[in-house]
Structure formats: structure tokens, C-alpha cells
Design a protein around this motif. Structure first.
Motif, PDB file in Angstrom:
ATOM      1  N   GLU A  39     -70.537   1.493  33.779  1.00  0.00           N
ATOM      2  CA  GLU A  39     -70.295   0.545  34.866  1.00  0.00           C
ATOM      3  C   GLU A  39     -70.964  -0.795  34.593  1.00  0.00           C
ATOM      4  O   GLU A  39     -70.383  -1.853  34.861  1.00  0.00           O
ATOM      5  CB  GLU A  39     -70.789   1.124  36.185  1.00  0.00           C
ATOM      6  CG  GLU A  39     -69.936   2.275  36.685  1.00  0.00           C
ATOM      7  CD  GLU A  39     -70.564   3.021  37.853  1.00  0.00           C
ATOM      8  OE1 GLU A  39     -71.728   2.715  38.213  1.00  0.00           O
ATOM      9  OE2 GLU A  39     -69.886   3.910  38.400  1.00  0.00           O
ATOM     10  N   GLU A  91     -68.880  -2.645  32.099  1.00  0.00           N
ATOM     11  CA  GLU A  91     -67.649  -3.185  32.692  1.00  0.00           C
ATOM     12  C   GLU A  91     -67.923  -4.437  33.511  1.00  0.00           C
ATOM     13  O   GLU A  91     -67.156  -5.392  33.462  1.00  0.00           O
ATOM     14  CB  GLU A  91     -66.976  -2.119  33.553  1.00  0.00           C
ATOM     15  CG  GLU A  91     -66.257  -1.069  32.755  1.00  0.00           C
ATOM     16  CD  GLU A  91     -65.596  -0.007  33.623  1.00  0.00           C
ATOM     17  OE1 GLU A  91     -65.703  -0.080  34.865  1.00  0.00           O
ATOM     18  OE2 GLU A  91     -64.970   0.891  33.042  1.00  0.00           O
ATOM     19  N   HIS A 151     -73.537   5.105  34.580  1.00  0.00           N
ATOM     20  CA  HIS A 151     -74.155   3.834  34.972  1.00  0.00           C
ATOM     21  C   HIS A 151     -74.093   2.827  33.823  1.00  0.00           C
ATOM     22  O   HIS A 151     -73.868   1.637  34.044  1.00  0.00           O
ATOM     23  CB  HIS A 151     -75.594   4.041  35.417  1.00  0.00           C
ATOM     24  CG  HIS A 151     -75.729   4.777  36.719  1.00  0.00           C
ATOM     25  ND1 HIS A 151     -75.101   4.373  37.871  1.00  0.00           N
ATOM     26  CD2 HIS A 151     -76.420   5.896  37.035  1.00  0.00           C
ATOM     27  CE1 HIS A 151     -75.396   5.208  38.847  1.00  0.00           C
ATOM     28  NE2 HIS A 151     -76.186   6.166  38.361  1.00  0.00           N
TER      29      HIS A 151
END
Length: 160
Positions: free
Chosen positions: A98, A101, A95
């Protein structure tokens, strides 16, 4: 024949442990790794022998997630005495990756135009203040130092 443990230094490619002191710095964020904070060591071959480059575990998850996955697959915390009670799960670290990103994708790429949110900026070309809500253009300026080239933004008023 080579043995996995040598007297010349560490041989495990990854090591997850609680920091033994507060002397090491994270190679990702360059901040100190406080004592007993989880860190990931990545084995590197340097000019003075082999050693670990240390990263905060969350920093490594954001920027080097495949290496964190490998370390978890190898159970890199195996023989470590200073491991905190709870390791974060791989899903929690994923998580973090992500989120990093999505933040990276949302970053603006130079050059770009936007409306001035504050009215405090000045045009780098003419020196005039840029009024709040007016259109401004962010351009990039290359700066070289120490063999590195970085691009820093500066704001200008669009020509009329």
C-alpha cells in the motif's frame, strides 16, 4: 503421469527461504540478497532449464503482491532448512504494498510545471539559470538503448 519432484530441477512454483549465500541478486531492485535474508523464489522456465528468480521478500511484496499471497497460501517455506525464526505477516507485507502504491500515485507525470525549489537548475534550452521560486516546466525526452525506450525529464523556462 508426472511426479511433483523431478531430477531435472525444482518444481514448486514459489519458495520462501533465507538466502544460502550472498551471490543472488534481487530481480526487482537489482541489489545483492545477503546471506540469511528472506527471499522469494519464483519458478521460471529459462533457456538452460528451470530455476528460480529471486526477490527480496519486501521487494516482491511491493511489486508482486499476488505472488507473495500465493506463496503464503502454499506455505512455500515448508521443507526449507534455512528459514529465519520469524516470517513477516501477510498484513505487514500488505502495508509495504500500500505504501508503494501511494508513492507511485504521488509521482508526477510528464509534462508538468512547478516552482523551482532551489535555484540551482538551468534551462536546457537557453542555458539560463532558473531563479528560485520561478515557474519551470519539466518535459520528457525519449532515450532509446538496448531495445528499450525510457523517458527522462529535462527542465525549461516557460516562454514569455
Amino acid at each position: 503421469m508426472t511426479d511433483d519432484t523431478t531430477e531435472s530441477g525444482p518444481t514448486a512454483p514459489y519458495l520462501i527461504e533465507g538466502a544460502r549465500s550472498s551471490r543472488a541478486k534481487c530481480k526487482t531492485c537489482r541489489k545483492p540478497i545477503l546471506k540469511d535474508t528472506l527471499r522469494l523464489g519464483i519458478l521460471v522456465e529459462g533457456p538452460f532449464g528451470t530455476g528460480y528468480m529471486w526477490h527480496h521478500l519486501p521487494c516482491a511484496a511491493r511489486n508482486q503482491f499476488p505472488k507473495v499471497e500465493e506463496a503464503y497460501a502454499q506455505e512455500a517455506w515448508g521443507d526449507v532448512a534455512s528459514l529465519p525464526d520469524e516470517l513477516p505477516s501477510l498484513e505487514d507485507l500488505n502495508h509495504l504494498r500500500e505504501a508503494a502504491e501511494t508513492k507511485k500515485k504521488a509521482r508526477k507525470v510528464l509534462p508538468y510545471a512547478e516552482h523551482d525549489p532551489s535555484g540551482r537548475a538551468k534551462c536546457k534550452h537557453s542555458g539560463e539559470p532558473i531563479p528560485k521560486g520561478s515557474l519551470r516546466v519539466a518535459l520528457g525526452q525519449e532515450v532509446e538503448f538496448g531495445g528499450q525506450t525510457r523517458v527522462s525529464p529535462f527542465l525549461v523556462l516557460p516562454s514569455q
